[in-house]
Design an enzyme around this catalytic site. Structure first.
Site, short mmCIF file in Angstrom:
data_model
loop_
_atom_site.label_atom_id
_atom_site.label_comp_id
_atom_site.label_asym_id
_atom_site.label_seq_id
_atom_site.Cartn_x
_atom_site.Cartn_y
_atom_site.Cartn_z
N ASP A 184 0.80 -1.25 0.00
CA ASP A 184 0.00 0.00 0.00
C ASP A 184 0.83 1.30 0.00
OD1 ASP A 184 -1.88 -1.99 0.25
OD2 ASP A 184 -2.76 -1.28 2.11
N ASP B 150 -4.44 -0.88 -1.79
CA ASP B 150 -5.74 -0.70 -1.15
C ASP B 150 -6.64 -0.02 -2.19
OD1 ASP B 150 -6.85 -1.27 1.42
OD2 ASP B 150 -6.88 0.87 1.93
N HIS C 206 -10.48 6.81 1.87
CA HIS C 206 -9.10 6.72 1.39
C HIS C 206 -9.00 5.68 0.29
CE1 HIS C 206 -9.44 3.44 4.31
NE2 HIS C 206 -8.53 2.82 3.57
N LYS D 21 -6.93 -4.98 -3.03
CA LYS D 21 -7.71 -5.49 -1.89
C LYS D 21 -8.66 -4.42 -1.37
CE LYS D 21 -4.00 -4.32 1.30
NZ LYS D 21 -4.74 -3.30 2.07
N CYS E 240 -1.92 -2.95 7.61
CA CYS E 240 -1.76 -3.84 6.45
C CYS E 240 -0.42 -4.57 6.42
CB CYS E 240 -2.04 -3.07 5.17
SG CYS E 240 -3.79 -2.59 5.10
C1 VGL Z 1 -4.67 0.46 5.77
C2 VGL Z 1 -6.29 1.25 7.20
C3 VGL Z 1 -7.25 1.14 6.21
C4 VGL Z 1 -3.24 0.09 5.56
C5 VGL Z 1 -5.62 0.32 4.77
O1 VGL Z 1 -2.79 0.06 4.39
O2 VGL Z 1 -2.54 -0.15 6.55
N1 VGL Z 1 -5.01 0.91 6.98
N2 VGL Z 1 -6.89 0.69 5.00
ZN ZN Z 2 -8.24 0.78 3.41
#
Ligand code: VGL
Ligand code: ZN
Length: 204
Positions: free
Chosen positions: A8, A46, A81, A106, A151
């Protein structure tokens, strides 16, 4: 086969992003610098629909960082996000991603979040990452990216459970919150994941 998993590395998790991780940008040159030590580089992304149920915006009576029940799982509500197709969902241009062999997206199912790059949080659906790594004969997985205690942590735990020798690249990740990452590190050590503090430790 040694694989680097870059989790991510997207604008929304970087400074000025929608869910910014403090100093998240500092890890980008560190990731660029180690990439040629791996046989395979794989990324996760993400990639949420705008009406994803992990977004506080979808729960009018709740606030960002409140916790609700989603499909029987406690769910932290995040600011919107990494919405599919938006600039915040793009990989950072500062990251040298030319050698990335495959990208696993994902968080596309709006009903359930997906912290791990392997499965949804309810472990019902897989992203295909495990099958891909096995097909490529990967035995060791090195994990970096954002955010450390979400993540990156869940991806590392699932990699270990899947039987890979698993390394958490501490110098190439940053957490959303300090408290969270300390607990996450203890848990990873308990499970036999190797915490790599410095890039120099990789060159052996
Ligand atoms: C993530 C919160 C929500 C991450 C992704 O990449 O750690 N954290 N979505
Ligand atoms: Zn997320």
């Amino acid at each position: 086969m040694k694989a680097l998993l870059v989790v991510d590395l997207q604008y929304d998790f970087l400074p000025n992003g929608a869910l910014a991780v403090q100093d998240g940008d500092l890890i980008i040159p560190r990731i660029n610098a180690i990439q040629d030590q791996f046989d395979l580089i794989v990324a996760t992304q993400d990639w949420h629909p705008l009406d994803h149920q992990s977004f506080a915006s979808q729960h009018p009576d709740q606030h960002v960082y409140d916790v609700v029940d989603l499909q029987g799982q406690p769910q932290i509500l995040w600011p919107n996000h990494c919405v599919q197709g938006t600039p915040g969902a793009e990989f950072s241009k500062a990251w040298n991603s030319t050698k990335v062999a495959a990208i696993f997206r994902k968080g596309m199912n709006k009903q359930i979040d997906s912290y791990s790059g392997f499965y949804d949080n309810n472990k019902i659906n897989s992203t295909g990452l495990l099958g891909y790594l096995n097909d490529k004969k990967v035995t060791e997985v090195y994990i970096c990216g954002l955010a450390a205690e979400f993540c990156v942590f869940y991806t590392a735990m699932d990699a270990k459970k899947a039987g890979f020798k698993t390394y958490f690249l501490d110098f190439a990740t940053k957490p959303i919150a300090i408290e969270g990452i300390e607990k996450a590190k203890e848990k990873m050590i308990e499970h036999g994941i190797v915490i790599v503090a410095k890039s120099e430790e990789l060159i052996k």
